[in-house]
Design an enzyme around this catalytic site. Structure first.
Site: not given
Length: 931
Positions: A708, A809
């Site tokens: 991220e 994910e």
């Protein structure tokens, strides 16, 4: 970017325009009634301050004003009848909308399954001739879902006398927030309320349904009727009370409650050991009635937690549920848990408030969770796929149907694109021209100002809507500007898509939404550029998408991308006589990677493992490889959990992804790391790389190197820009066999400009220019209401980099299992049909072991739900089988998905079975089969 709550539009109380409703709406201050005004049949009344003897305490006006007229002042010309109590009454005034009135939060005082009767004495005053309706209504709120409303009762009221509005309600499950309110008269008419009673008619029924009742509760002495027996303090003292604070705090039910006092840590609380009373692989529901007291703390989180000690003497902590408790009233905490393994000890405890604040507990129930039957598939009549629900989208009738949100000005200009935006065109399959007219918004003094339109009556529940428009900004902006198509669904902001603009060109904006609970108001509006910057909007389209039509197209694409022509060429003794021999080809495994997240505790559950091994060929660890897990304190290394999981995957030939080496978001960085100086932090980063990648060299096929980076910058801020590329370089040196990924979220759904495909591409190119060996692109895929062309557009843009793309994910969420399954099918089909995508990882599949609610494929106790059935059907579809006969050339031809196969040949003398593999390739694969 967040949106302006509708309440603020209407009440003119303009709070911060980009705050979500839960951040701006006033939090009800529930107040314990001291009993001075409760009498007669009001003992069972769950309404606090029901007769306004304590002013407006515990009551709140809904975007209007109110005051209480005391009994001493008399009725002052207000209506009169025998229904009047003769005491105080409330006056709700400055009402500009019919839905404005008086409300009270009753969440903690309603029990599921009980039937409540409602009776309110009401009147009206003001500019009214004739009569008007007064309504009693419930508002039901759950985080992540649209607010829903339940009408309880309605009565016609005139200015001459008081009337009674009556009704009943019963809830199968109590929402996170339940608000009762009175509404209805026309704007400008004052609403008068004399008293309100909400009670359970049968006290015995109420008692049997109350928390703590029932023989199946595994908690002993759940309501402290036997004092503090079986209870103890966790790092603190516990005490028993029948009241506190000079009688202001009394039990909600029963005769006593307990307090955890002299607390010096957040984890201090009250506990009970349940070892031997809780069984593995059974789901348990937990319900507690709690509040807080003291230390000038008015609100705090109270959490139910399990402490589990495994036979190996390892400690595990399982968070069950939490609730925001107050010092004003009791609230209900609810949650569920399941134990995968066979623990040696289990303790349940309540914790959370800051040190010095007492935690009060009135009751605790832990029992086998009731199995709730799934909702049926929604029946949607006349879905009108592809039909735009926006009025006057082409601006043929000037700006009629549109209105300005705020004090801005709307006008019509010309010169916008004449073609539909590409994502809308891909869904609609049409090329009808646009008018070229656009809405020009001027005099914008707030970022949320722009054109708006009400679409309440046009939106159908459970339909997925695609949002599309052309947008442009005027001059005056000195930085990139976000433009957002938003929806106000009651008091909830819903993101319909956004785009960042840094020039004077037209830009496509696209997104999606779905509403699953009946709203009272839905408004679409376009917002975003800074104050003083003009906004131009053209061709706004909101239409329901036909997913089945898209699926047909994707099946065709998948056939081209994931299949190959195969020629089985038979040879050997007797092959010349095989003409006409029966051949049966069965695919045993598709080679396309479809994996899932797992946790260490999951592998103690053989049911979980059986499903995993049967249906997934890749695995990723939810937490067990993250730095905060493997080194929670400096030098205290914990690799045992990851070692156990790696061993399991190796045993079953399951490939693994390493998630993650670092995590760039500061909130995920453990405190000991944040306390290091720059030199020591650099050493710690190097030790982390060396320790992890040396230990597992060759065992993880992928690594998410620094998770991220588009949403965090902790290591870059501390160690400089070069650190990110150096992490990749060092990881590659330590384990050259692993493919190194970037990984981020909201890349594929059009709802976050920080991680839009264009920014992700720039980010990857920047890393590569610094020498970082980026080998793959991770798209997390935590998505709501997926629309194929929106997702595909993002994949197309990222595909130009030539790197493999993985959904790393993936999870979807819907309260309806059928709709959730359709969402999952959208994502899996888009991935499977796209040439740049090389694998998909689900972020879990088992209930209670996923980060999102209503996202699971398998229920807690192992039942495959409708979503799971959809997933299994899709996997079955992606297996190729063929039957036929050997031709004159001694061959058998078929076209099949890449993967493992078995061929069975029935010769006159015997049955022969051979295995082979179909790999990727553009030319037919010739497979020699030696007999």
């Amino acid at each position: 970017m967040k949106g302006l709550p509708i309440c603020c539009f209407i009440s003119r109380q303009h709070k911060h325009p980009f705050k979500r409703s839960e951040e701006t709406m006033e939090n009800p201050q529930l107040m314990s009634n001291n009993g001075s005004s409760e009498n007669l049949n009001q003992a069972a009344n769950i309404v606090v301050n029901h007769d306004f003897s304590n002013g407006l305490h515990s009551w709140h006006t809904n975007c209007c004003n109110g005051f209480v007229v005391s009994a001493e002042c008399g009725d002052r010309g207000k209506p009169s009848s025998s229904s009047r109590s003769g005491g105080n009454y409330a006056v709700v005034t400055n009402r500009t909308k019919c839905w404005q009135g008086l409300e009270q939060d009753i969440t903690s005082r309603v029990l599921p399954g009980s039937t409540y009767s409602v009776s309110a004495c009401v009147g009206v005053s003001g500019p009214l001739s004739g009569s008007t309706d007064v309504l009693a209504t419930l508002k039901l709120e759950n985080h992540g879902s649209a607010t829903s409303y339940m009408l309880i009762g309605k009565t016609s009221v005139s200015k001459e006398k008081w009337e009674i509005v009556e009704g009943t309600f019963s809830l199968l499950a109590v929402p996170e927030r339940l608000v009762f309110y009175l509404e209805g008269p026309s704007p400008g008419v004052e609403l008068l309320i004399d008293s309100v009673v909400i009670s359970c008619p049968s006290s015995s029924k109420s008692e049997s349904a109350s928390i703590g009742a029932g023989d199946d509760n595994i908690i002993i002495n759940p309501k402290f009727e036997d004092g503090l027996n079986n209870w103890s303090g966790r790092g603190c003292k516990v005490a028993l009370h029948d009241s506190m604070a000079d009688g202001k705090i009394v039990p909600q039910s029963g005769k006593a409650f307990a307090s955890a006092t002299e607390r010096t840590q957040n984890w201090n609380g009250i506990q009970q050991e349940i070892t031997g009373r809780v069984q593995r692989k059974l789901a348990y529901s937990v319900a507690a009635v709690v509040r807080i007291f003291g230390n000038n703390v008015t609100t705090a989180t109270v959490q139910a937690t399990l402490w589990v000690q495994t036979p190996g003497r390892n400690d595990q902590y399982v968070g069950i549920a939490n609730v925001q408790a107050t010092d004003k009233d009791w609230v209900q905490l609810q949650g569920k848990f399941l134990l995968n393994g066979s623990p040696s000890r289990v303790v349940i405890y309540l914790e959370g408030p800051p040190p010095g604040t007492d935690l009060l507990v009135n009751s605790l129930v832990v029992k086998h969770a009731e199995k709730i039957p799934p909702s049926p598939a929604p029946v949607i009549e006349n879905p009108d796929f592809g039909v735009n629900i926006i009025t006057n989208s082409q601006l043929d009738d000037s700006t009629n149907g549109w209105f300005p949100l705020g004090n801005c000005n709307l006008s019509v200009g010309s010169g916008s694109p004449h073609i539909l935006p590409p994502m809308a065109r891909a869904s609609l399959g049409i090329h009808e021209p646009l008018s070229g007219r656009y809405i020009h918004v001027k005099n914008r003094t707030q970022t949320w100002m722009g054109p708006a339109q009400m679409i309440t009556d046009k939106v159908k529940l459970f339909l997925t809507y695609q949002v599309s428009a052309w947008v442009r900004i005027g001059s005056g902006a000195n930085s990139p500007q976000n433009v957002n198509i938003a929806l106000g669904v009651d008091n909830q902001w819903v993101n319909g898509g956004q785009v960042e603009i840094n020039d004077d060109r037209w830009h496509e904006i696209g997104g999606s939404f779905r509403i699953e609970k009946q709203p009272s108001k839905v408004m679409v509006y376009i917002q975003g550029p800074g104050a003083g910057v003009d906004l131009m909007v053209a061709g706004v389209q909101i239409f329901p998408v036909n997913r089945e039509a898209r699926f047909k197209y994707l099946r065709h694409q998948a056939d081209k991308i994931r299949k190959r022509d195969v020629v089985l060429e038979f040879s050997g003794a007797g092959s010349s006589s095989l003409l006409g021999t029966n051949v049966k080809v069965v695919q045993t495994q598709n080679s396309f990677p479809i994996g899932s997240c797992m946790s260490r505790t999951n592998i103690d559950n053989e049911d979980f493992i059986n499903f995993f091994v049967k249906n997934f060929n890749w695995a990723v660890f939810g937490n067990e490889l993250k730095w905060y897990w493997t080194e929670p304190q400096q030098g205290n290394l914990n690799y045992k959990d990851a070692d156990d999981m790696v061993a399991l995957c190796q045993k079953h030939n399951i490939e693994t992804r390493g998630h993650c080496i670092f995590w760039e978001v500061q909130a995920t960085v453990q405190q000991w790391i944040q306390a290091l100086n720059k030199d020591d932090l650099m050493k710690a980063v190097q030790n982390r790389l060396t320790g992890l990648l040396t230990r597992y060299k060759g065992k993880f096929k992928h690594y998410d190197v620094n998770n991220e980076m588009l949403h965090g910058s902790y290591y870059q801020d501390r160690l400089g820009k070069d650190i990110r590329a150096n992490m990749f370089k060092t990881a590659n040196q330590l384990d050259p066999s692993a493919t190194l990924f970037v990984n981020d979220y909201h890349v594929e759904d059009g709802c976050d400009t920080r991680s839009c495909p264009e920014r992700y591409i720039d980010h990857i190119l920047d890393l590569q220019e610094q020498g970082a060996p980026v080998g793959g692109i991770g798209i997390q895929g935590h998505i709501d209401n997926p629309v194929g062309p929106v997702v595909c557009t993002a994949l197309d843009k990222l595909g130009i980099l030539g790197l493999p793309i993985w959904f790393t994910e993936l999870d979807v969420s819907s309260i309806n299992e059928h709709v959730r399954g359709e969402d999952l099918e959208v994502m899996l089909r888009e991935a499977f049909a796209h040439p740049a995508v090389e694998g998909v990882m689900l972020w879990g599949f088992w209930e209670l072991f996923m980060s999102r609610d209503n996202a699971h494929l398998v229920n807690a106790e192992g039942d495959v739900n409708e979503t799971g059935k959809r997933f299994l059907a899709l996997k079955h579809e992606w297996l190729s089988h063929a039957r036929g006969q050997v031709d004159v050339q001694g061959q058998f031809n078929f076209r099949g998905f890449h993967g493992k196969y078995a061929v069975e040949i029935d010769t006159p003398s015997k049955k022969i079975v051979k295995t082979f593999v179909v790999d990727k390739g553009d030319t037919p694969l010739v497979v020699p089969v030696e007999l």
